[in-house]
Design a protein around this motif. Structure first.
Motif, PDB file in Angstrom:
ATOM      1  N   ARG A 104       0.830  -1.203   0.000  1.00 37.43           N
ATOM      2  CA  ARG A 104       0.000   0.000   0.000  1.00 37.43           C
ATOM      3  C   ARG A 104       0.872   1.264   0.000  1.00 37.43           C
ATOM      4  N   ALA A 105       1.944   1.236   0.759  1.00 33.62           N
ATOM      5  CA  ALA A 105       2.833   2.402   0.803  1.00 33.62           C
ATOM      6  C   ALA A 105       3.474   2.650  -0.564  1.00 33.62           C
ATOM      7  N   LYS A 106       3.906   1.593  -1.202  1.00 32.43           N
ATOM      8  CA  LYS A 106       4.527   1.731  -2.524  1.00 32.43           C
ATOM      9  C   LYS A 106       3.509   2.177  -3.571  1.00 32.43           C
ATOM     10  N   TYR A 107       2.280   1.703  -3.406  1.00 31.90           N
ATOM     11  CA  TYR A 107       1.220   2.088  -4.344  1.00 31.90           C
ATOM     12  C   TYR A 107       0.942   3.587  -4.260  1.00 31.90           C
TER      13      TYR A 107
ATOM     14  N   PHE B 291       6.462  -0.259 -10.568  1.00 32.72           N
ATOM     15  CA  PHE B 291       5.580  -0.695  -9.485  1.00 32.72           C
ATOM     16  C   PHE B 291       5.084  -2.115  -9.688  1.00 32.72           C
ATOM     17  N   TYR B 292       4.429  -2.385 -10.825  1.00 36.79           N
ATOM     18  CA  TYR B 292       3.742  -3.668 -10.995  1.00 36.79           C
ATOM     19  C   TYR B 292       4.692  -4.835 -11.218  1.00 36.79           C
ATOM     20  N   GLN B 293       5.775  -4.608 -11.918  1.00 38.33           N
ATOM     21  CA  GLN B 293       6.696  -5.701 -12.220  1.00 38.33           C
ATOM     22  C   GLN B 293       7.899  -5.735 -11.282  1.00 38.33           C
TER      23      GLN B 293
ATOM     24  N   GLN C 183       8.579  -3.891  -8.274  1.00 40.87           N
ATOM     25  CA  GLN C 183       8.336  -3.900  -6.835  1.00 40.87           C
ATOM     26  C   GLN C 183       7.422  -5.042  -6.399  1.00 40.87           C
ATOM     27  N   LEU C 184       6.366  -5.312  -7.157  1.00 34.40           N
ATOM     28  CA  LEU C 184       5.447  -6.377  -6.753  1.00 34.40           C
ATOM     29  C   LEU C 184       5.932  -7.766  -7.161  1.00 34.40           C
ATOM     30  N   ALA C 185       6.521  -7.894  -8.352  1.00 40.01           N
ATOM     31  CA  ALA C 185       6.883  -9.221  -8.863  1.00 40.01           C
ATOM     32  C   ALA C 185       8.374  -9.500  -8.863  1.00 40.01           C
ATOM     33  N   GLY C 186       9.216  -8.495  -8.589  1.00 38.37           N
ATOM     34  CA  GLY C 186      10.653  -8.721  -8.508  1.00 38.37           C
ATOM     35  C   GLY C 186      11.377  -8.758  -9.833  1.00 38.37           C
ATOM     36  N   VAL C 187      10.722  -8.348 -10.915  1.00 35.81           N
ATOM     37  CA  VAL C 187      11.341  -8.358 -12.242  1.00 35.81           C
ATOM     38  C   VAL C 187      12.330  -7.203 -12.348  1.00 35.81           C
TER      39      VAL C 187
END
Length: 676
Positions: free
Chosen positions: A195-198, A328-330, A332-336
């Protein structure tokens, strides 16, 4: 012997004759094996550990294996096709070459896209700014829906679960920027961090769109507050797996009473859809939508809608937007670690927007008729093995067995590509405006779906494009679908021995068949109706058997994070599919000439080759961040447990490798899960 079984029997004979010689055919990849690992203790490591050690996950991917590598190679093939057709401008307007070539040419014109910046999106943002009242808000929601931005609710056509011969309007929850509702409400640290990163990401996009830092920070909090309210009224991923939880048949009057401050008559008229039968997926969500209409200031609505437009378009705008969206989506969330090359991303997008146009050339080049024929034969053989399995069950009554066999006999099988290609000739695509092409493709996709509402179902439609490296079962259609993109090595090849084909794509085929009889699929009958065809006693026995699978997978944790467990209820359907798919593919393999022989390839028996093939096909190395996403929202278990889980329950695996009681790959009889 009934007609169905007779046809399958002939298919078995054909397979035995055509592929009796195995010595010249390719077995499993011996170089992938980690021979230091004991197959009876960790078959995942044994079957593909060396390949994973020698082939680390590329920076642009969230997981990697021979299968995922093959999926990316499909995209390289699409890229090569598109490079050829885009180098030939002036093709007849509306032809597949013109549409796909010009879409790709515009997508790869980075200079023009970056020069345009946010300018292409300004008319949409200006329209949102112009909203003054509830009527203007509703008009803008209708417009955003028409270009594929389904916020805050979604509206689409799908079959009626109680009358699957007809398509009806569906109204459901949507409008969230985080992966699912739990990311907004759960208190575990990984959700707090997300949530903070979002909030930082939302603010970043607003600054790129011209807001000051202070304005962007306020806007981000407005978005978070609005989406959190929607999330709290949204079902979680486990609840969404139950078809009854989203089954609320109504009509226009009932929908209007549920949300009296939204003009549904005008909405339907604008969508070009006549009001008829409507399914309201989540009534609680629509109640929250009504509350937002009456209590949230127009200014907050405008901020939310601007965000949704910006976020949905970020990938087709200039590089700063693309980079922020990826970060953000790849990342931070998925580690790509990095974006895929632009040309590969443009091939993906062309497939997404114009997949059945691009797919025509793909299947000409990469899916020969003999591949389709052998795949169809395998499907027939595995369907027959499923029928044998049902007939041999000792826990199911004859009445329920007959219903199950009837359902199996009514399966529709689609392989390779559609019999009739989708017509995209009405879509206007040019070589010099990527954003306009994106909007045109999105409008076509929405209109194409909406055009099915209130009409008989078209059973020729496909839910995946031909180059897709995946497969699916549709309970409303009672169909299994295998695009040409998955009927490729390492899943399948006419050059593979039967042990490899049945151990790889064969288990996939069995998996999709089994979805018709998992905890969700078993609630639909032979004609696709949501209907209970079970006796009460059989239903209780089935639930007890599935509870065993839930317990087994609840016990698994993701790599390096022992406090994060697999959600057994979330992955139940896929785990039943793997468990039954392994069994029926193996039974079908045992009826082939190779399956009945003892001839070794590279020192391994036919049975050992079969199991190695599945271990190698599911040999994904997966980033820890991606595993966290999967545990939260993916109904598929992490790849390792798709190997260890079903095989540890399957005695023929233990027999093939001479495993003993107490070995990790041999579950005690009292804990062994058997559903089908």
């Amino acid at each position: 012997m009934n007609r169905f079984k007779f046809m399958i029997f002939i298919a078995f004979i054909t397979t035995g004759l055509a592929f009796a010689q195995t010595s010249s055919l390719q077995g499993p990849e011996m170089s992938d094996l980690d021979r230091k690992a004991a197959p009876c203790n960790d078959f995942f490591e044994f079957s593909n550990g060396t390949w994973r050690a020698q082939n680390p996950i590329p920076a642009s991917m969230d997981r990697w294996s021979r299968r995922w590598k093959a999926g990316e190679e499909n995209k390289y093939q699409l890229r090569d096709i598109l490079n050829e057709v885009s180098a030939q401008p002036g093709q007849p307007k509306g032809s597949t070459a013109q549409l796909t070539g010009d879409f790709y040419a515009a997508c790869t014109n980075v200079k023009a896209i970056n020069a345009a910046g946010i300018t292409p999106l300004k008319p949409y943002l200006t329209a949102i700014d112009a909203i003054k009242d509830n009527a203007g808000l509703q008009q803008e929601i209708r417009e955003l829906h028409s270009i594929g931005a389904m916020v805050p609710f979604v509206f689409y056509g799908n079959q009626n679960q109680h009358d699957p011969e007809n398509v009806i309007a569906q109204v459901g929850s949507g409008g969230l920027g985080l992966p699912d509702r739990d990311y907004y409400v759960k208190t575990e640290q990984r959700f707090v961090d997300a949530r903070a990163k979002y909030l930082v990401y939302v603010a970043k996009i607003f600054t790129l769109a011209g807001s000051s830092d202070a304005e962007a920070k306020v806007a981000a909090q407005t978005v978070m507050d609005f989406e959190t309210a929607l999330a709290k009224a949204t079902l979680d991923n486990v609840a969404l797996r139950d078809p009854h939880s989203t089954d609320h048949i109504a009509n226009l009057d009932a929908l209007q009473k549920m949300t009296p401050h939204f003009d549904w008559t005008t909405y339907f008229s604008g969508a070009g859809v006549a009001p008829g039968v409507i399914n309201i997926n989540e009534p609680n969500f629509m109640a929250e939508f009504e509350r937002q209409l009456t209590s949230t200031p127009i200014a907050a609505w405008k901020t939310y809608l601007k965000w949704q437009v910006l976020n949905s378009a970020a990938d087709v705008l200039s590089d700063p937007f693309v980079d922020a969206h990826f970060d953000f989506y790849q990342k931070q969330l998925a580690g790509v670690g990095e974006l895929k090359p632009r040309d590969v991303r443009c091939a993906e997008m062309t497939d997404q927007m114009l997949g059945e146009a691009l797919g025509q050339e793909y299947v000409k080049r990469y899916f020969p008729p003999e591949a389709k024929q052998r795949a169809q034969t395998m499907v027939s053989n595995i369907l027959s093995a499923m029928q044998d399995t049902i007939e041999g069950l000792d826990w199911m009554t004859p009445a329920t067995k007959q219903k199950a066999i009837d359902k199996l006999a009514h399966f529709t099988v689609k392989s390779g590509y559609p019999d009739k290609w989708k017509d995209y000739s009405s879509v206007t695509i040019t070589r010099d405006d990527h954003f306009a092409n994106f909007i045109a493709g999105s409008r076509f996709g929405v209109k194409d779906n909406w055009s099915t509402i209130n009409k008989p179902v078209n059973r020729g439609r496909w839910g995946m494009t031909p180059p897709t490296s995946n497969a699916y079962y549709n309970p409303l259609m009672n169909e299994i679908v295998f695009p040409a993109g998955i009927l490729q090595p390492p899943a399948f090849s006419v050059k593979y021995a039967d042990a490899v084909n049945y151990g790889a794509i064969g288990v996939v085929i069995g998996h999709e068949i089994s979805h018709g009889f998992d905890d969700e699929g078993a609630q639909f009958d032979a004609t696709g109706h949501l209907s209970n065809w079970w006796t009460a006693d059989d239903s209780k026995k089935f639930e007890a058997k599935t509870a065993c699978v839930v317990k087994q997978f609840n016990g698994y944790t993701i790599d390096g994070l022992d406090n994060i467990h697999i959600n057994g209820k979330l992955v139940l359907g896929e785990s039943i599919g793997d468990l039954a798919g392994l069994k029926i593919a193996y039974l079908a393999f045992k009826k082939t000439a190779q399956g009945q022989s003892s001839e070794k390839i590279d020192g391994f028996t036919p049975d050992q080759q079969f199991f190695i093939a599945w271990g190698q096909f599911r040999g994904d190395e997966t980033r820890p961040e991606t595993q966290k996403l999967m545990v939260q929202g993916d109904p598929h278990p992490v790849a390792k447990y798709r190997v260890l889980g079903p095989m540890s329950n399957f005695p023929p695996f233990g027999a093939a490798f001479s495993c003993k009681p107490g070995d990790a790959m041999v579950r005690p009889d009292a804990e062994r899960c058997v559903v089908w």
